[in-house]
Write a protein that holds these residues in place. Structure first.
Motif, PDB file in Angstrom:
ATOM      1  N   PRO A  28       0.628  -1.357   0.063  1.00  0.00           N
ATOM      2  CA  PRO A  28       0.052  -0.019  -0.089  1.00  0.00           C
ATOM      3  C   PRO A  28       0.793   1.166  -0.014  1.00  0.00           C
ATOM      4  CG  PRO A  28      -0.945  -1.442   1.374  1.00  0.00           C
ATOM      5  CD  PRO A  28       0.517  -2.191   1.000  1.00  0.00           C
ATOM      6  N   ALA A  29       1.768   1.159   0.755  1.00  0.00           N
ATOM      7  CA  ALA A  29       2.722   2.664   0.726  1.00  0.00           C
ATOM      8  C   ALA A  29       3.462   2.762  -0.492  1.00  0.00           C
ATOM      9  CB  ALA A  29       3.832   2.418   2.111  1.00  0.00           C
ATOM     10  N   ARG A  30       4.054   1.489  -1.110  1.00  0.00           N
ATOM     11  CA  ARG A  30       4.623   1.624  -2.364  1.00  0.00           C
ATOM     12  C   ARG A  30       3.837   2.245  -3.506  1.00  0.00           C
ATOM     13  NH1 ARG A  30       6.498  -3.960  -1.263  1.00  0.00           N
ATOM     14  NH2 ARG A  30       8.553  -3.852  -0.166  1.00  0.00           N
ATOM     15  N   VAL A  31       2.622   1.753  -3.511  1.00  0.00           N
ATOM     16  CA  VAL A  31       1.634   2.032  -4.657  1.00  0.00           C
ATOM     17  C   VAL A  31       1.285   3.482  -4.515  1.00  0.00           C
ATOM     18  CG1 VAL A  31      -0.871   1.640  -5.505  1.00  0.00           C
ATOM     19  CG2 VAL A  31       0.641  -0.326  -4.948  1.00  0.00           C
ATOM     20  N   GLY A  32       0.941   3.980  -3.134  1.00  0.00           N
ATOM     21  CA  GLY A  32       0.789   5.346  -2.776  1.00  0.00           C
ATOM     22  C   GLY A  32       1.912   6.244  -3.355  1.00  0.00           C
ATOM     23  N   ARG A  33       3.136   5.887  -3.251  1.00  0.00           N
ATOM     24  CA  ARG A  33       4.265   6.572  -3.790  1.00  0.00           C
ATOM     25  C   ARG A  33       4.490   6.503  -5.151  1.00  0.00           C
ATOM     26  NH1 ARG A  33       6.532   4.811   1.165  1.00  0.00           N
ATOM     27  NH2 ARG A  33       7.538   2.875   0.044  1.00  0.00           N
ATOM     28  N   ALA A  34       4.226   5.375  -5.638  1.00  0.00           N
ATOM     29  CA  ALA A  34       4.154   5.298  -7.162  1.00  0.00           C
ATOM     30  C   ALA A  34       3.217   6.246  -8.001  1.00  0.00           C
ATOM     31  CB  ALA A  34       3.886   3.865  -7.643  1.00  0.00           C
ATOM     32  N   TRP A  35       2.052   6.297  -7.406  1.00  0.00           N
ATOM     33  CA  TRP A  35       0.899   7.121  -8.072  1.00  0.00           C
ATOM     34  C   TRP A  35       1.335   8.659  -7.888  1.00  0.00           C
ATOM     35  CZ3 TRP A  35      -2.307   6.579 -11.672  1.00  0.00           C
ATOM     36  CH2 TRP A  35      -2.795   5.214 -12.064  1.00  0.00           C
ATOM     37  N   LEU A  36       2.016   9.219  -6.865  1.00  0.00           N
ATOM     38  CA  LEU A  36       2.330  10.600  -6.564  1.00  0.00           C
ATOM     39  C   LEU A  36       3.333  10.480  -7.963  1.00  0.00           C
ATOM     40  CD1 LEU A  36       3.126  10.942  -3.005  1.00  0.00           C
ATOM     41  CD2 LEU A  36       1.531  12.093  -4.429  1.00  0.00           C
ATOM     42  N   GLU A  37       4.292   9.701  -8.260  1.00  0.00           N
ATOM     43  CA  GLU A  37       5.150   9.778  -9.280  1.00  0.00           C
ATOM     44  C   GLU A  37       4.314   9.838 -10.663  1.00  0.00           C
ATOM     45  OE1 GLU A  37       9.446   7.955 -10.922  1.00  0.00           O
ATOM     46  OE2 GLU A  37       8.378   7.302  -8.674  1.00  0.00           O
ATOM     47  N   TYR A  38       3.511   8.878 -10.916  1.00  0.00           N
ATOM     48  CA  TYR A  38       2.909   8.764 -12.324  1.00  0.00           C
ATOM     49  C   TYR A  38       2.305   9.885 -12.351  1.00  0.00           C
ATOM     50  CZ  TYR A  38       3.201   3.618 -11.473  1.00  0.00           C
ATOM     51  OH  TYR A  38       3.857   2.329 -11.352  1.00  0.00           O
ATOM     52  N   CYS A  39       1.575  10.691 -11.449  1.00  0.00           N
ATOM     53  CA  CYS A  39       0.560  12.001 -11.585  1.00  0.00           C
ATOM     54  C   CYS A  39       1.308  13.040 -11.145  1.00  0.00           C
ATOM     55  CB  CYS A  39      -0.552  11.717 -10.849  1.00  0.00           C
ATOM     56  SG  CYS A  39      -1.671  10.368 -11.343  1.00  0.00           S
ATOM     57  N   GLN A  40       2.621  13.235 -11.186  1.00  0.00           N
ATOM     58  CA  GLN A  40       3.238  14.331 -10.802  1.00  0.00           C
ATOM     59  C   GLN A  40       3.062  15.638 -11.966  1.00  0.00           C
ATOM     60  OE1 GLN A  40       7.442  13.179 -10.924  1.00  0.00           O
ATOM     61  NE2 GLN A  40       7.764  13.581 -12.934  1.00  0.00           N
ATOM     62  N   GLY A  41       2.407  15.424 -12.750  1.00  0.00           N
ATOM     63  CA  GLY A  41       2.149  16.455 -13.777  1.00  0.00           C
ATOM     64  C   GLY A  41       0.971  17.229 -13.090  1.00  0.00           C
ATOM     65  N   TYR A  42       0.107  16.775 -12.299  1.00  0.00           N
ATOM     66  CA  TYR A  42      -0.724  17.703 -11.614  1.00  0.00           C
ATOM     67  C   TYR A  42      -0.020  18.725 -10.749  1.00  0.00           C
ATOM     68  CZ  TYR A  42      -4.327  14.376 -12.876  1.00  0.00           C
ATOM     69  OH  TYR A  42      -5.319  13.843 -13.600  1.00  0.00           O
ATOM     70  N   ARG A  43       1.139  18.676 -10.484  1.00  0.00           N
ATOM     71  CA  ARG A  43       2.095  19.443  -9.507  1.00  0.00           C
ATOM     72  C   ARG A  43       2.743  20.430 -10.449  1.00  0.00           C
ATOM     73  NH1 ARG A  43       1.909  14.567  -7.141  1.00  0.00           N
ATOM     74  NH2 ARG A  43       4.083  14.220  -7.588  1.00  0.00           N
ATOM     75  N   GLU A  44       2.710  20.463 -11.694  1.00  0.00           N
ATOM     76  CA  GLU A  44       3.735  21.601 -12.446  1.00  0.00           C
ATOM     77  C   GLU A  44       2.680  21.818 -13.469  1.00  0.00           C
ATOM     78  OE1 GLU A  44       5.860  19.403 -15.885  1.00  0.00           O
ATOM     79  OE2 GLU A  44       6.274  18.085 -14.231  1.00  0.00           O
ATOM     80  N   ASP A  45       3.046  23.178 -14.145  1.00  0.00           N
ATOM     81  CA  ASP A  45       2.602  23.886 -15.296  1.00  0.00           C
ATOM     82  C   ASP A  45       3.507  23.613 -16.350  1.00  0.00           C
ATOM     83  OD1 ASP A  45       1.547  25.366 -17.062  1.00  0.00           O
ATOM     84  OD2 ASP A  45       1.837  27.368 -16.001  1.00  0.00           O
ATOM     85  N   PRO A  46       3.096  22.770 -17.294  1.00  0.00           N
ATOM     86  CA  PRO A  46       4.030  22.360 -18.502  1.00  0.00           C
ATOM     87  C   PRO A  46       4.430  23.654 -19.380  1.00  0.00           C
ATOM     88  CG  PRO A  46       2.349  20.799 -18.559  1.00  0.00           C
ATOM     89  CD  PRO A  46       2.026  22.151 -17.469  1.00  0.00           C
ATOM     90  N   SER A  47       3.480  24.562 -19.414  1.00  0.00           N
ATOM     91  CA  SER A  47       3.937  26.053 -20.168  1.00  0.00           C
ATOM     92  C   SER A  47       5.386  26.477 -19.572  1.00  0.00           C
ATOM     93  CB  SER A  47       2.698  26.884 -20.376  1.00  0.00           C
ATOM     94  OG  SER A  47       2.633  27.330 -18.924  1.00  0.00           O
ATOM     95  N   VAL A  48       5.579  26.428 -18.336  1.00  0.00           N
ATOM     96  CA  VAL A  48       6.774  27.116 -17.927  1.00  0.00           C
ATOM     97  C   VAL A  48       8.254  26.601 -18.562  1.00  0.00           C
ATOM     98  CG1 VAL A  48       7.445  25.191 -16.196  1.00  0.00           C
ATOM     99  CG2 VAL A  48       7.939  27.443 -15.707  1.00  0.00           C
ATOM    100  N   HIS A  49       8.052  25.324 -19.352  1.00  0.00           N
ATOM    101  CA  HIS A  49       9.273  24.783 -20.037  1.00  0.00           C
ATOM    102  C   HIS A  49       9.375  25.890 -21.499  1.00  0.00           C
ATOM    103  CE1 HIS A  49       9.478  21.710 -17.097  1.00  0.00           C
ATOM    104  NE2 HIS A  49       8.454  21.221 -17.403  1.00  0.00           N
ATOM    105  N   LEU A  50       8.487  26.620 -21.637  1.00  0.00           N
ATOM    106  CA  LEU A  50       8.343  27.219 -23.105  1.00  0.00           C
ATOM    107  C   LEU A  50       8.681  28.845 -22.653  1.00  0.00           C
ATOM    108  CD1 LEU A  50       5.248  25.510 -24.837  1.00  0.00           C
ATOM    109  CD2 LEU A  50       7.740  25.076 -24.806  1.00  0.00           C
ATOM    110  N   THR A  51       9.015  29.353 -21.496  1.00  0.00           N
ATOM    111  CA  THR A  51       9.141  30.687 -21.203  1.00  0.00           C
ATOM    112  C   THR A  51      10.489  31.251 -21.662  1.00  0.00           C
ATOM    113  OG1 THR A  51      10.126  29.964 -18.951  1.00  0.00           O
ATOM    114  CG2 THR A  51       7.569  30.565 -19.178  1.00  0.00           C
ATOM    115  N   ARG A  52      11.342  30.215 -21.814  1.00  0.00           N
ATOM    116  CA  ARG A  52      12.882  30.722 -22.412  1.00  0.00           C
ATOM    117  C   ARG A  52      13.110  30.502 -23.754  1.00  0.00           C
ATOM    118  NH1 ARG A  52      19.101  29.073 -20.523  1.00  0.00           N
ATOM    119  NH2 ARG A  52      19.967  30.708 -21.540  1.00  0.00           N
ATOM    120  N   THR A  53      13.062  31.259 -24.559  1.00  0.00           N
ATOM    121  CA  THR A  53      13.083  31.210 -25.949  1.00  0.00           C
ATOM    122  C   THR A  53      14.441  32.054 -26.796  1.00  0.00           C
ATOM    123  OG1 THR A  53      11.681  33.081 -26.466  1.00  0.00           O
ATOM    124  CG2 THR A  53      10.636  30.991 -26.427  1.00  0.00           C
TER     125      THR A  53
END
Length: 228
Positions: free
Chosen positions: A71-96
């Motif tokens: 149960p603890a391993r699965v919980g940590r795995a899903w935090l990793e699988y879904c880490q995109g919820y904790r970031e804004d992908p557009s930030v990677h396009l700010t430096r051009t």
């Protein structure tokens, strides 16, 4: 049109080569200063209990030795699988960059591997994406295209939405003349359950700007992606 195109593996090799000196310096620093590994994130008891409930529902005994820590391993795995919820992908396009020697043709990054999970069954989605854009006075570092993809992929997804989100993010933040995104992926909810048909790939595409409006431009970019 001319073309600047890289497959993802060669792009990574090129990027890694540029970082050799800094990597060696970092390795020396790490040898000199033995930092403790980062602590594993805590998994709330209610999350672990939910996973035990699922194990029981599937016919397992969550108290047996091999499943005690699951149960603890699965919980940590899903935090990793879904880490995109904790970031804004557009930030990677700010430096051009505007100094590109007058280059104003297609930029294409091919065959970027990614993994996601479908929102219907939470089963794995694995595949590759090709991302192209026609610059309008500025370009972005090539690794940033992959980072945008991964930012959206690391969420519960459907492939159609993932394709559209990546294309729209690049369109909104780089303001290019055109964007083309093609994704081919295999879905665990189809290969491992239901109709159980392994080896079947789903292809989705999203075209914006000149790649949508001009048929010859669309044919060219699709051909360069190996889809012509």
């Amino acid at each position: 049109m001319n073309l600047m195109t890289l497959d993802f593996a060669s792009a990574q090799d090129s990027h890694d080569g540029c970082d050799d000196a800094s990597h060696n310096h970092a390795a020396h620093d790490n040898t000199a200063h033995h930092h403790a590994p980062a602590a594993k994130p805590a998994v709330p008891e209610e999350v672990q209990e939910a996973i035990r409930t699922l194990l029981r529902f599937a016919g397992e005994d969550p108290s047996r030795e091999g499943l005690i820590d699951t149960p603890a391993r699965v919980g940590r795995a899903w935090l990793e699988y879904c880490q995109g919820y904790r970031e804004d992908p557009s930030v990677h396009l700010t430096r051009t960059f505007e100094e590109v020697g007058g280059y104003d043709e297609i930029v294409l990054l091919r065959d970027i591997p990614f993994q996601s999970h479908c929102e219907h069954h939470m089963a794995p989605i694995t595949g590759k994406a090709s991302i192209a854009y026609l610059p309008n006075n500025r370009v972005v570092g090539i690794s940033k295209l992959a980072r945008v993809l991964h930012g959206y992929a690391r969420r519960l997804q459907v492939q159609e939405r993932l394709t559209a989100e990546v294309a729209q993010c690049i369109w909104d933040h780089l303001q290019p003349q055109g964007v083309a995104v093609v994704i081919e992926a295999q879905h665990g909810c189809m290969t491992g359950r239901g109709v159980c048909t392994p080896g079947v790939g789903m292809v989705t595409s999203r075209m914006l700007g000149c790649f949508l409006q001009d048929a010859s431009s669309r044919r060219e970019v699709m051909s360069l992606m190996g889809r012509g």
